[in-house]
Design an enzyme around this catalytic site. Structure first.
Site, PDB file in Angstrom:
ATOM      1  CB  CYS A   2      -0.862   0.053   1.256  1.00  0.00           C
ATOM      2  SG  CYS A   2      -2.083  -1.266   1.377  1.00  0.00           S
ATOM      3  N   GLY A  27      -1.273   0.924  -4.842  1.00  0.00           N
ATOM      4  CA  GLY A  27      -2.573   0.419  -4.417  1.00  0.00           C
ATOM      5  C   GLY A  27      -3.672   1.112  -5.179  1.00  0.00           C
ATOM      6  CG  ASN A  99       3.183  -0.492   2.679  1.00  0.00           C
ATOM      7  OD1 ASN A  99       2.535  -1.409   2.171  1.00  0.00           O
ATOM      8  ND2 ASN A  99       4.406  -0.202   2.305  1.00  0.00           N
ATOM      9  N   GLY A 100       1.648  -2.816   4.719  1.00  0.00           N
ATOM     10  CA  GLY A 100       2.228  -4.092   5.123  1.00  0.00           C
ATOM     11  C   GLY A 100       1.143  -5.143   5.244  1.00  0.00           C
ATOM     12  CB  CYS A 229       9.806  -6.447   0.351  1.00  0.00           C
ATOM     13  SG  CYS A 229       8.926  -7.050  -1.102  1.00  0.00           S
ATOM     14  CE1 TYR A 235       4.081  -5.118 -11.266  1.00  0.00           C
ATOM     15  CE2 TYR A 235       3.467  -4.931  -8.958  1.00  0.00           C
ATOM     16  CZ  TYR A 235       3.119  -4.895 -10.293  1.00  0.00           C
ATOM     17  OH  TYR A 235       1.833  -4.627 -10.665  1.00  0.00           O
ATOM     18  CG  ASP A 342       6.383  -8.911 -17.586  1.00  0.00           C
ATOM     19  OD1 ASP A 342       6.476  -7.796 -17.019  1.00  0.00           O
ATOM     20  OD2 ASP A 342       5.311  -9.533 -17.653  1.00  0.00           O
ATOM     21  CG  ASP A 343       7.392  -6.989 -13.398  1.00  0.00           C
ATOM     22  OD1 ASP A 343       6.871  -7.716 -12.547  1.00  0.00           O
ATOM     23  OD2 ASP A 343       6.724  -6.302 -14.199  1.00  0.00           O
ATOM     24  CB  CYS A 379       4.333 -12.893  -0.579  1.00  0.00           C
ATOM     25  SG  CYS A 379       4.728 -11.458   0.453  1.00  0.00           S
ATOM     26  CB  CYS A 428      12.099 -10.413   2.743  1.00  0.00           C
ATOM     27  SG  CYS A 428      10.884 -11.762   2.810  1.00  0.00           S
ATOM     28  CB  CYS A 431       7.920 -14.917  -2.763  1.00  0.00           C
ATOM     29  SG  CYS A 431       8.847 -13.585  -3.527  1.00  0.00           S
TER      30      CYS A 431
HETATM   31  P1  AMP Z   1       0.760 -13.410 -14.281  1.00  0.00           P
HETATM   32  O1  AMP Z   1       0.074 -12.981 -15.516  1.00  0.00           O
HETATM   33  O2  AMP Z   1      -0.172 -13.984 -13.251  1.00  0.00           O
HETATM   34  O3  AMP Z   1       1.937 -14.297 -14.531  1.00  0.00           O
HETATM   35  O4  AMP Z   1       1.330 -12.101 -13.565  1.00  0.00           O
HETATM   36  C1  AMP Z   1       2.489 -11.499 -14.054  1.00  0.00           C
HETATM   37  C2  AMP Z   1       2.229 -10.068 -14.408  1.00  0.00           C
HETATM   38  O5  AMP Z   1       1.619  -9.392 -13.290  1.00  0.00           O
HETATM   39  C3  AMP Z   1       3.528  -9.339 -14.698  1.00  0.00           C
HETATM   40  O6  AMP Z   1       3.372  -8.660 -15.933  1.00  0.00           O
HETATM   41  C4  AMP Z   1       3.736  -8.386 -13.548  1.00  0.00           C
HETATM   42  O7  AMP Z   1       4.154  -7.114 -14.007  1.00  0.00           O
HETATM   43  C5  AMP Z   1       2.409  -8.301 -12.851  1.00  0.00           C
HETATM   44  N1  AMP Z   1       2.523  -8.476 -11.378  1.00  0.00           N
HETATM   45  C6  AMP Z   1       3.410  -9.199 -10.712  1.00  0.00           C
HETATM   46  N2  AMP Z   1       3.177  -9.142  -9.380  1.00  0.00           N
HETATM   47  C7  AMP Z   1       2.107  -8.376  -9.216  1.00  0.00           C
HETATM   48  C8  AMP Z   1       1.369  -7.932  -8.077  1.00  0.00           C
HETATM   49  N3  AMP Z   1       1.689  -8.303  -6.847  1.00  0.00           N
HETATM   50  N4  AMP Z   1       0.294  -7.149  -8.292  1.00  0.00           N
HETATM   51  C9  AMP Z   1      -0.050  -6.785  -9.537  1.00  0.00           C
HETATM   52  N5  AMP Z   1       0.596  -7.163 -10.655  1.00  0.00           N
HETATM   53  C10 AMP Z   1       1.665  -7.951 -10.502  1.00  0.00           C
END
Ligand code: AMP
Length: 466
Positions: A2, A27, A99-100, A229, A235, A342-343, A379, A428, A431
């Protein structure tokens, strides 16, 4: 995850809403502001963006703000939900924004709480009552009883306080000028609020601010091992934020450089383009392109006006939303070898869809690079990936994930290059490696491994501590 803000010193409410917008990426479920007028606490809340909070055209000396990402309680759908789930919260003399994620509410208190922000405000108020109003002592009692992550800002007797749990899971920074003090989840808020970033609140440290920039620091809890974290850097946080003296943009750039080195070792056909999945992976994609000497092309564009795809409940809904999340530059794809960056891969929905979409448009090869290592464990500290069933890497090997998303090569970040890129040691990584830094979280994980998760329930909503 958050976003929180605390401001001491006269500030226009409508400008504080602008500050809160700088934390909207933390958020998007709902937002709230609370301010003091005379001796009254007044709040304004909105479903979705902070820009929808209705505010009078006045200033206040004491303001708190919150953007909400639901890891405790449900998504906000009504006015009633706003009051129940969305901070800032007020309990007796305490106002507080959080936040947490607290994992052991049920074992601390017999009273049932709908969300952990309200729980923290209640417990703090309770400890103040039982410790003659001594705030540091109340925090010592709180820290001893709660498990989880919490970065807080709040007011007590006209003083602004900031507290970061002894693990330092979530970021919290502050800055001061002669006119005001600001505490916030991310440093960009301080910058726009006109105060220089002073430093992070230390893990286990309580700061109490008075007018004119007065500050007292109390050591509430000493913990030699901090657990920041890592996903904040990968991300959550804005690339312009500085956390623990690291600019998030630079970390993401280094993550990309490290991924490029891994990519080189695979001796694959040279990509024609490096393509970021917007927005988070852009700095990493720039670094990969630079290191591999390949042009970067933004052929995947984000549909900015779409809501969140991550938090919808059913896979069908998720697939439908994921399909409309991106728009492709059709003419640039046919016959090309494309390296997508992608991240993270969580369920695999986004990666699978992007690979299929690029192939449908004639891509010759599609490689998929991920700046985060495989997330194989839930997580419990504030990312809404709270069960194994949400994580493809919890049950599938990297090869099986590559097969599932139908990529020509899947390149994940390695754990040591992640740590090197972030540049700080005390992270941390629960995950990734299942090593949970707090006791109650370990008992939840053990309980789940023995008894399994329940459908439609987050793992940390169950109590295995008895
Ligand atoms: P998925 O489609 O379920 O594999 O989710 C991966 C995508 O969701 C990636 O493009 C990330 O940028 C995004 N993402 C990863 N973690 C989160 C999160 N906690 N909340 C929202 N988006 C996320």
């Amino acid at each position: 995850m958050c976003g929180v803000i605390g401001i001491l010193g006269s500030y226009p409410l409508r400008m504080s809403r602008e500050l809160l917008l700088l934390l909207a990426h933390r958020g998007q479920d709902a937002a709230g502001l609370l301010w003091i007028e005379g001796d009254r606490a007044i709040d304004g809340k909105s479903i979705g963006s902070p820009s929808l909070i209705r505010l009078p055209d006045t200033s206040s000396n004491q303001i708190l703000g919150s953007t909400r990402y639901p890891t405790s309680g449900k998504r906000v759908a009504s006015e009633e939900d706003l009051n129940t789930f969305v901070g800032p919260f007020k309990v007796n003399a305490i106002t507080l924004t959080h936040n947490g994620n607290i994992t052991n509410m049920a074992s601390v208190s017999e009273k049932q709480f709908d969300c952990d922000g309200e729980f923290l405000a209640e417990r703090l108020s309770f400890h103040l009552e039982n410790n003659s109003g001594d705030l540091p002592e109340a925090f010592r009692k709180l820290e001893a009883e709660v498990d989880g992550s919490y970065s807080l800002a709040g007011f007590y007797n006209g003083l602004l306080f900031a507290y970061r749990d002894s693990h330092g899971f979530k970021p919290l920074v502050f800055g001061r000028s002669s006119e005001r003090t600001i505490v916030a989840s991310e440093s960009t808020v301080l910058d726009m609020g006109g105060v220089p970033l002073e430093r992070d609140v230390y893990p286990g440290e309580l700061l109490v601010f008075g007018n004119g920039g007065k500050m007292e620091s109390y050591s509430i809890s000493q913990n030699a091992n901090h657990s920041h974290c890592f996903f904040e850097y990968v991300y959550f946080a804005h690339p312009a934020a500085t956390i623990e003296n690291q600019l998030v943009y630079d970390v993401r750039f280094r993550l990309g450089r490290a991924l490029a080195q891994t990519f080189k070792k695979l001796h694959l056909d040279k990509p024609d383009y490096v393509v970021p999945v917007p927005d988070t992976s852009r700095p990493a994609a720039q670094a990969m392109a630079e290191t591999l000497d390949v042009p970067i092309r933004e052929i995947i564009l984000k549909n900015r006006y779409l809501g969140r795809t991550f938090i919808v409940r059913t896979q069908e809904e998720r697939d439908a939303m994921a399909r409309s999340k991106y728009i492709y530059l059709d003419g640039k794809i046919r016959g090309k070898n494309i390296l997508v960056v992608d991240d993270s891969i969580v369920r695999g929905t986004t990666a699978k869809m992007i690979v299929a979409d690029l192939r449908k448009r004639g891509a010759a090869k599609v490689y998929f690079a991920v700046t985060c290592p495989p997330q194989a464990h839930p997580c419990y500290y504030g990312i809404d990936i709270s069960t194994d069933r949400e994580l493809i890497a919890s049950t599938s090997s990297v090869n099986s994930i590559a097969e599932y998303i139908e990529t020509d090569a899947l390149i994940y970040q390695e754990e040591h290059t992640l740590e090197n890129s972030i540049g700080i040691k005390d992270l941390c990584l629960a995950c990734l490696d299942g090593d949970y830094p707090t006791e109650h979280a370990r008992s939840i994980r053990k309980g789940i491994q023995q008894q399994g998760s329940k459908p439609n329930e987050r793992d940390y909503e169950r109590d295995f501590s008895q």
